[in-house]
Motif scaffolding. Structure first.
Motif, PDB file in Angstrom:
ATOM      1  N   LYS A  40       1.056  -1.333  -0.325  1.00 23.95           N
ATOM      2  CA  LYS A  40      -0.098   0.138  -0.068  1.00 23.95           C
ATOM      3  C   LYS A  40       1.476   1.461  -0.005  1.00 23.95           C
ATOM      4  CE  LYS A  40      -3.336  -2.572   2.806  1.00 23.95           C
ATOM      5  NZ  LYS A  40      -4.053  -2.426   3.981  1.00 23.95           N
ATOM      6  N   ASP A  41       0.323   2.203  -0.716  1.00 26.27           N
ATOM      7  CA  ASP A  41       1.104   3.845  -0.328  1.00 26.27           C
ATOM      8  C   ASP A  41       1.956   4.100   1.534  1.00 26.27           C
ATOM      9  OD1 ASP A  41       0.682   3.674  -3.611  1.00 26.27           O
ATOM     10  OD2 ASP A  41      -0.331   5.397  -3.084  1.00 26.27           O
ATOM     11  N   ALA A  42       1.134   3.750   1.920  1.00 22.93           N
ATOM     12  CA  ALA A  42       0.905   4.348   2.953  1.00 22.93           C
ATOM     13  C   ALA A  42       2.251   3.401   3.562  1.00 22.93           C
ATOM     14  CB  ALA A  42       0.293   3.804   4.173  1.00 22.93           C
ATOM     15  N   ASP A  43       2.414   2.083   3.514  1.00 21.06           N
ATOM     16  CA  ASP A  43       3.322   1.539   3.684  1.00 21.06           C
ATOM     17  C   ASP A  43       5.070   1.249   2.801  1.00 21.06           C
ATOM     18  OD1 ASP A  43       2.299   0.170   5.405  1.00 21.06           O
ATOM     19  OD2 ASP A  43       1.256  -1.279   4.332  1.00 21.06           O
ATOM     20  N   LYS A  44       5.050   2.305   1.406  1.00 25.61           N
ATOM     21  CA  LYS A  44       6.285   2.234   1.035  1.00 25.61           C
ATOM     22  C   LYS A  44       7.408   3.166   0.830  1.00 25.61           C
ATOM     23  CE  LYS A  44       3.990   2.642  -3.674  1.00 25.61           C
ATOM     24  NZ  LYS A  44       3.703   3.116  -4.926  1.00 25.61           N
ATOM     25  N   ASP A  45       7.058   3.576   2.124  1.00 22.79           N
ATOM     26  CA  ASP A  45       8.739   3.684   2.481  1.00 22.79           C
ATOM     27  C   ASP A  45       9.353   2.452   3.333  1.00 22.79           C
ATOM     28  OD1 ASP A  45       7.912   6.647   2.258  1.00 22.79           O
ATOM     29  OD2 ASP A  45       7.712   7.530   4.206  1.00 22.79           O
ATOM     30  N   ASP A  46       8.562   1.507   4.017  1.00 16.42           N
ATOM     31  CA  ASP A  46       9.355   0.832   4.716  1.00 16.42           C
ATOM     32  C   ASP A  46       9.504  -0.430   4.252  1.00 16.42           C
ATOM     33  OD1 ASP A  46       8.851   1.305   7.624  1.00 16.42           O
ATOM     34  OD2 ASP A  46       7.026   0.797   8.269  1.00 16.42           O
ATOM     35  N   TYR A  47       8.917  -0.482   2.808  1.00 19.69           N
ATOM     36  CA  TYR A  47       9.238  -1.119   1.552  1.00 19.69           C
ATOM     37  C   TYR A  47      10.039  -1.168   1.554  1.00 19.69           C
ATOM     38  CZ  TYR A  47       8.445  -3.942  -2.272  1.00 19.69           C
ATOM     39  OH  TYR A  47       8.549  -4.716  -3.308  1.00 19.69           O
ATOM     40  N   TYR A  48      10.618   0.290   0.879  1.00 25.55           N
ATOM     41  CA  TYR A  48      11.585   0.702   0.014  1.00 25.55           C
ATOM     42  C   TYR A  48      13.149   0.704   0.670  1.00 25.55           C
ATOM     43  CZ  TYR A  48       9.418   1.976  -4.668  1.00 25.55           C
ATOM     44  OH  TYR A  48       8.193   1.301  -5.210  1.00 25.55           O
ATOM     45  N   GLN A  49      12.519   0.892   2.408  1.00 25.69           N
ATOM     46  CA  GLN A  49      13.621   1.040   3.539  1.00 25.69           C
ATOM     47  C   GLN A  49      14.453  -0.470   3.427  1.00 25.69           C
ATOM     48  OE1 GLN A  49      15.109   4.164   5.113  1.00 25.69           O
ATOM     49  NE2 GLN A  49      17.120   1.829   4.898  1.00 25.69           N
ATOM     50  N   GLN A  50      13.798  -1.411   3.619  1.00 21.31           N
ATOM     51  CA  GLN A  50      13.584  -2.150   3.666  1.00 21.31           C
ATOM     52  C   GLN A  50      14.038  -3.350   2.318  1.00 21.31           C
ATOM     53  OE1 GLN A  50      14.307  -4.775   6.692  1.00 21.31           O
ATOM     54  NE2 GLN A  50      13.839  -6.860   6.187  1.00 21.31           N
ATOM     55  N   VAL A  55      19.915  -5.152  -0.770  1.00 24.15           N
ATOM     56  CA  VAL A  55      20.644  -5.263  -1.416  1.00 24.15           C
ATOM     57  C   VAL A  55      21.595  -4.970  -1.073  1.00 24.15           C
ATOM     58  CG1 VAL A  55      20.756  -4.051  -3.460  1.00 24.15           C
ATOM     59  CG2 VAL A  55      18.180  -4.889  -2.947  1.00 24.15           C
ATOM     60  N   LYS A  56      22.225  -4.415  -0.012  1.00 22.83           N
ATOM     61  CA  LYS A  56      23.007  -3.491   0.393  1.00 22.83           C
ATOM     62  C   LYS A  56      24.353  -4.953   0.630  1.00 22.83           C
ATOM     63  CE  LYS A  56      23.923  -0.014  -0.938  1.00 22.83           C
ATOM     64  NZ  LYS A  56      24.945   0.721  -2.356  1.00 22.83           N
ATOM     65  N   ALA A  57      22.905  -6.134   2.148  1.00 24.53           N
ATOM     66  CA  ALA A  57      23.812  -6.774   2.506  1.00 24.53           C
ATOM     67  C   ALA A  57      24.242  -7.802   1.025  1.00 24.53           C
ATOM     68  CB  ALA A  57      22.574  -7.864   3.423  1.00 24.53           C
ATOM     69  N   GLU A  58      23.140  -7.764   0.552  1.00 22.89           N
ATOM     70  CA  GLU A  58      23.561  -9.216  -0.414  1.00 22.89           C
ATOM     71  C   GLU A  58      24.879  -8.630  -1.227  1.00 22.89           C
ATOM     72  OE1 GLU A  58      19.136 -10.045  -0.896  1.00 22.89           O
ATOM     73  OE2 GLU A  58      19.515  -8.894  -2.719  1.00 22.89           O
ATOM     74  N   GLN A  59      25.079  -7.109  -1.750  1.00 23.63           N
ATOM     75  CA  GLN A  59      25.986  -6.963  -2.401  1.00 23.63           C
ATOM     76  C   GLN A  59      27.375  -7.398  -1.506  1.00 23.63           C
ATOM     77  OE1 GLN A  59      25.620  -2.656  -2.771  1.00 23.63           O
ATOM     78  NE2 GLN A  59      24.487  -2.891  -4.641  1.00 23.63           N
ATOM     79  N   VAL A  73      23.450 -11.720   9.651  1.00 19.53           N
ATOM     80  CA  VAL A  73      24.837 -10.601  10.038  1.00 19.53           C
ATOM     81  C   VAL A  73      24.243  -9.777   9.470  1.00 19.53           C
ATOM     82  CG1 VAL A  73      26.940 -10.931  10.701  1.00 19.53           C
ATOM     83  CG2 VAL A  73      24.497 -12.772  11.274  1.00 19.53           C
ATOM     84  N   LEU A  74      24.763  -9.841   7.917  1.00 19.81           N
ATOM     85  CA  LEU A  74      25.451  -8.656   6.899  1.00 19.81           C
ATOM     86  C   LEU A  74      23.626  -7.663   6.859  1.00 19.81           C
ATOM     87  CD1 LEU A  74      26.776 -10.415   4.074  1.00 19.81           C
ATOM     88  CD2 LEU A  74      27.866  -9.649   5.745  1.00 19.81           C
ATOM     89  N   TYR A  75      22.629  -7.822   7.287  1.00 15.98           N
ATOM     90  CA  TYR A  75      21.527  -7.674   7.499  1.00 15.98           C
ATOM     91  C   TYR A  75      21.830  -6.601   7.859  1.00 15.98           C
ATOM     92  CZ  TYR A  75      16.724  -6.307   8.087  1.00 15.98           C
ATOM     93  OH  TYR A  75      15.351  -5.241   8.858  1.00 15.98           O
ATOM     94  N   GLU A  76      21.807  -7.304   9.365  1.00 19.39           N
ATOM     95  CA  GLU A  76      21.768  -6.227  10.723  1.00 19.39           C
ATOM     96  C   GLU A  76      23.184  -5.222  10.501  1.00 19.39           C
ATOM     97  OE1 GLU A  76      20.174  -6.333  13.571  1.00 19.39           O
ATOM     98  OE2 GLU A  76      18.458  -7.862  13.312  1.00 19.39           O
ATOM     99  N   PHE A  77      24.387  -5.789  10.404  1.00 15.31           N
ATOM    100  CA  PHE A  77      25.207  -4.982   9.619  1.00 15.31           C
ATOM    101  C   PHE A  77      25.183  -3.438   9.023  1.00 15.31           C
ATOM    102  CE2 PHE A  77      29.137  -3.086   7.982  1.00 15.31           C
ATOM    103  CZ  PHE A  77      29.669  -2.675   9.131  1.00 15.31           C
ATOM    104  N   VAL A  78      25.273  -3.644   7.980  1.00 14.88           N
ATOM    105  CA  VAL A  78      24.153  -2.707   6.697  1.00 14.88           C
ATOM    106  C   VAL A  78      23.090  -1.424   7.796  1.00 14.88           C
ATOM    107  CG1 VAL A  78      22.637  -2.043   4.679  1.00 14.88           C
ATOM    108  CG2 VAL A  78      24.265  -3.304   4.982  1.00 14.88           C
TER     109      VAL A  78
END
Length: 270
Positions: A40-50, A55-59, A73-78
């Motif tokens: 939903k539009d109201a959830d896009k902030d959280d969606y794109y943030q996640q 993506v950064k963790a996977e990089q 672990v990489l996710y928590e670090f990012v």
């Protein structure tokens, strides 16, 4: 070092509680991207943030010496390095940039076009951090240093916007199974006694900007075993060694004036 790093994260990942918020259950960026139509539009902030965090963790995981590290672990670090930049903190220009970036992102996600797309990533970074602040920080995975085996690591980073180099220190608190980004240089506000003592012996001392060396305390001494002894990088000037158990409170251990011998300021260690 690579073997130690792999074992460390493989063991500790069990203790980390993964995810927060509405989309915290997703561990894979592709799976999250495929759920776009239900957002939903109201959830896009959280969606794109996640999505950004994943993506950064996977990089980071693409680097050979990090490939066996658990994604959580990489996710928590990012997340620690790049915390969420909430909409409430954005000025009018930031909101305008985010709106423009969102229009582009919507098209890519609707068309499932998110494989190795530099334009998508540019808009994603603009969306999560329109001010081009700390989200423009890049962690150089190839320069990770293991300061204390299985316990303390140094991650070098560079802010592409400001050109600023910074080192993040990752500490594993074994007692609490904790994952923390800590300061190696004592916080002056919280360690006034420490700074007073340093000034007493070395009035003009300044901390080095380079990564220090770190050693654990004496394993046979119960009063010393939990301490980390830190020695700033040698630069042929005055230098100190200090210790801490929690990277919050620090104590001066010994000092040396340029050209002189080390002198202890507490009971000597074996």
């Amino acid at each position: 070092m690579r073997r130690n790093l792999t074992i460390l994260f493989a063991l500790l990942s069990i203790s980390f509680a993964f995810g927060q918020g509405k989309y915290g259950k997703y561990l894979n960026s592709r799976k999250l991207a495929l759920s776009y139509k239900s957002v939903k539009d109201a959830d896009k902030d959280d969606y794109y943030q996640q999505y950004y965090w994943l993506v950064k963790a996977e990089q980071l995981k693409t680097y050979p010496h990090l490939k066996d590290v658990k994604p959580v672990v990489l996710y928590e670090f990012v997340k620690k390095v790049n915390p969420q930049n909430t909409t409430k903190k954005l000025d009018d220009r930031g909101k305008e940039l985010r709106k423009t970036a969102e229009l582009s992102l919507d098209q890519y996600f609707k068309n499932k076009n998110f494989e190795n797309n530099s334009v998508l990533m540019y808009n994603l970074e603009t969306y999560v951090d329109p001010s081009k602040g700390q989200y423009y920080t890049k962690v150089d995975a190839e320069k990770i240093k293991e300061l204390v085996p299985k316990e303390l690591f140094a991650f070098n980073s560079n802010n592409r916007n400001t050109g600023e180099d910074k080192t993040f220190y990752l500490w594993i608190d074994k007692k609490k199974d904790g994952f923390n980004i800590v300061d190696i240089i004592p916080n002056e506000k919280d360690n006034k006694d420490f700074y007073a003592r340093v000034k007493q012996y070395l009035p003009t001392y300044k901390f080095s900007k380079y990564v220090p060396s770190v050693k654990k305390g004496n394993k046979t001494d119960k009063t010393d075993v939990n301490f980390y002894y830190i020695m700033p990088f040698e630069q042929n000037t005055d230098n100190i060694e200090y210790k801490t158990e929690d990277f919050k409170t620090f104590y001066l251990s010994q000092y040396r004036k340029a050209g002189d011998e080390w002198k202890g300021v507490e009971k000597s260690r074996k």
